[in-house]
Design a protein around this motif. Sequence first.
Motif, short mmCIF file in Angstrom:
data_model
loop_
_atom_site.label_atom_id
_atom_site.label_comp_id
_atom_site.label_asym_id
_atom_site.label_seq_id
_atom_site.Cartn_x
_atom_site.Cartn_y
_atom_site.Cartn_z
N ASP A 27 -11.70 -31.31 8.75
CA ASP A 27 -12.77 -30.31 8.59
C ASP A 27 -12.19 -28.96 8.16
N VAL A 28 -12.97 -28.22 7.39
CA VAL A 28 -12.56 -26.89 6.95
C VAL A 28 -12.67 -25.92 8.12
N VAL A 29 -11.57 -25.23 8.41
CA VAL A 29 -11.55 -24.22 9.47
C VAL A 29 -11.89 -22.85 8.90
N GLY A 30 -11.39 -22.57 7.70
CA GLY A 30 -11.66 -21.28 7.08
C GLY A 30 -11.25 -21.27 5.63
N THR A 31 -11.77 -20.30 4.88
CA THR A 31 -11.43 -20.13 3.47
C THR A 31 -10.78 -18.76 3.30
N HIS A 32 -9.67 -18.72 2.58
CA HIS A 32 -8.87 -17.50 2.50
C HIS A 32 -8.46 -17.23 1.05
N PRO A 33 -8.28 -15.96 0.70
CA PRO A 33 -7.86 -15.62 -0.66
C PRO A 33 -6.39 -15.94 -0.90
N ILE A 34 -6.08 -16.29 -2.13
CA ILE A 34 -4.69 -16.44 -2.55
C ILE A 34 -4.24 -15.10 -3.11
N ALA A 35 -3.40 -14.42 -2.36
CA ALA A 35 -2.95 -13.09 -2.78
C ALA A 35 -2.03 -13.21 -3.99
N SER A 36 -2.34 -12.44 -5.03
CA SER A 36 -1.51 -12.40 -6.23
C SER A 36 -0.32 -11.47 -6.00
N LYS A 37 0.56 -11.42 -6.99
CA LYS A 37 1.69 -10.49 -6.89
C LYS A 37 1.19 -9.06 -6.80
N ALA A 38 0.14 -8.75 -7.56
CA ALA A 38 -0.42 -7.40 -7.50
C ALA A 38 -0.98 -7.10 -6.11
N ASP A 39 -1.60 -8.10 -5.49
CA ASP A 39 -2.13 -7.92 -4.13
C ASP A 39 -1.01 -7.67 -3.13
N VAL A 40 0.07 -8.44 -3.27
CA VAL A 40 1.20 -8.29 -2.36
C VAL A 40 1.85 -6.93 -2.55
N ASP A 41 2.05 -6.54 -3.80
CA ASP A 41 2.67 -5.23 -4.06
C ASP A 41 1.82 -4.09 -3.51
N ALA A 42 0.51 -4.25 -3.60
CA ALA A 42 -0.39 -3.22 -3.07
C ALA A 42 -0.29 -3.15 -1.54
N ALA A 43 -0.18 -4.31 -0.90
CA ALA A 43 -0.04 -4.33 0.56
C ALA A 43 1.27 -3.67 0.99
N VAL A 44 2.34 -3.93 0.25
CA VAL A 44 3.63 -3.32 0.57
C VAL A 44 3.57 -1.80 0.36
N ALA A 45 2.87 -1.38 -0.67
CA ALA A 45 2.71 0.07 -0.92
C ALA A 45 1.95 0.73 0.22
N ARG A 46 0.89 0.07 0.70
CA ARG A 46 0.14 0.61 1.85
C ARG A 46 1.03 0.67 3.09
N ALA A 47 1.82 -0.38 3.27
CA ALA A 47 2.72 -0.42 4.43
C ALA A 47 3.74 0.70 4.35
N ARG A 48 4.22 0.99 3.15
CA ARG A 48 5.21 2.04 3.01
C ARG A 48 4.61 3.41 3.31
N ASP A 49 3.37 3.61 2.90
CA ASP A 49 2.69 4.87 3.23
C ASP A 49 2.52 5.01 4.75
N THR A 50 2.12 3.91 5.37
CA THR A 50 1.89 3.93 6.82
C THR A 50 3.19 4.05 7.60
N ALA A 51 4.29 3.58 7.01
CA ALA A 51 5.58 3.65 7.68
C ALA A 51 5.99 5.09 7.98
N ASP A 52 5.53 6.03 7.14
CA ASP A 52 5.83 7.44 7.41
C ASP A 52 5.23 7.88 8.75
N TRP A 53 4.05 7.36 9.05
CA TRP A 53 3.41 7.69 10.34
C TRP A 53 4.01 6.88 11.48
N TRP A 54 4.03 5.57 11.32
CA TRP A 54 4.48 4.68 12.39
C TRP A 54 5.95 4.93 12.73
#
Length: 505
Positions: A27-54
């Motif tokens: 049975d299907v438990v859930g449906t999830h997006p396949i993150a592209s390279k652009a999606d991953v790079d954007a997530a890393v960029a957000r993480a880097r911005d947040t790293a200044d605070w954290w």
Amino acid sequence: MTATLEPTAGTDAPTETFDSLNPATGDVVGTHPIASKADVDAAVARARDTADWWGNLSFDERAEYLLTWRSVLTRRIAQLAELSHRETGKPHGDAQLEIVLAIDHIAWAAKHAKKVLGPHKVKSGLLMANQAATVEYRSLGVVGVIGPWNYPVFTPMGSIAYALAAGNTVVFKPSEYTPGVGQWLADSLTEVVHGRAVLQVVTGLGETGNALCTSGVDKLAFTGSGRTGKKVMAECAENLTPVIIEAGGKDSLIVDEDANLTKAAEAALWGGMSNAGQTCIGTERVYVHERVFDSFMTEILSQAKGLRAGADSGAKIGPITMPSQIDVIRTHIDDAIDKGAHVALGGKDAVGDRFVQPTILTHVPEDSVGMTEETFGPTLAINPVASMDEAVELTNATSYGLAGAVFSKKRGMEIAKRIRSGMTSVNSVIAFAGVPTLPFGGVGESGFGRIHGPDGLKEFTYAKAITRQKYRPPMLLTSFARDPKTDARVASLITLLHGGKKTIK
């Protein structure tokens, strides 16, 4: 696993998605997006911005957030266990157990990061006696984590919690078989940190993992097969990204002639069969002193009565989570039997379409694939040995070196120290994983680097050394004004310090 295209909200561009399935039912438990390279790079960029605070929070401030997260996980443990049960198929009790261990590790990392990583003084030595020397461990910035499906909470948390406690932000790519668990973890922490991108999840298949490797994260922690681990290293090498690799094992449990056979059999059965044998630090080989071999076999087969795999409440073992592993398990069992192994329980008929019933083989040839390669199924290969020397020799005759166990009343520690592995339990099995102060990791084909404990905290940092001159040095060595007289004094001093033959006490 089938990928599909779904419209992206607010755009005409389709987003590729994939389904996570319940391995017990399909049975299907859930449906999830396949993150592209652009999606991953954007997530890393957000993480880097947040790293200044954290990263600029104090250890105490970060600990407060992490301990709040720990409390949230504890209160919602039933909810997370249910999701893990549906995505992995493991029994609810087993799902809860790994969450409990993960919660304990979060608490330890949060409470001990300051003591382990904070500034502390070190001795300067006689030559540099005028210098005050300190060392501290600074956060790297953004850490990437690629997690496995067999323990989708406990295993990646060994990297996530320690990286966060050290001051890093994290981008986590969970297994495509357990994406819902990964997203749940990230969402729960995001609530605690008021929406900040401290822990983000990028879901997807292998391409998404590759994108995380080449995204420019400051370190990447990977858990999975050795084959995939080598690919991860190759991708990370593009940016000289350092890696931690935990790549499985072929662990053994050794039973000496003076061992408590009831406890040893119980541990071997749990180590080999729990989580359907899908445990990197689980037991796959058992070496028993020949003087107690028959008694041990009687005991373990008695304890194995009624133990079975299934989807009902009476089953103690769940399904094989990754469908392709069924063929690997079947091949290992068939090869061992065809080469002369004796079937004590289960056997060739134990392998079904979704479930594998407990299988115990004895007198398994050491050259069979079931003794040399990771099986990752509910199987045990139990062989008699003439001595503990032989048991250690056979245990170490593998390219892996992750973990193991020894059962002996008198010689447990002695035998354990001779085993070439990162971790060993004496008179228990897998106990080291539940001790937050102990490092977790292997050698050889089992990988390198450590999570958990002080070593795990330091893995996600770099050492920052600082010297401060307290007073003018009697001999200024780092200057072009240094004269021959000074050189002669230095030579005399170093000869006095290190030229004589000293006896080590």
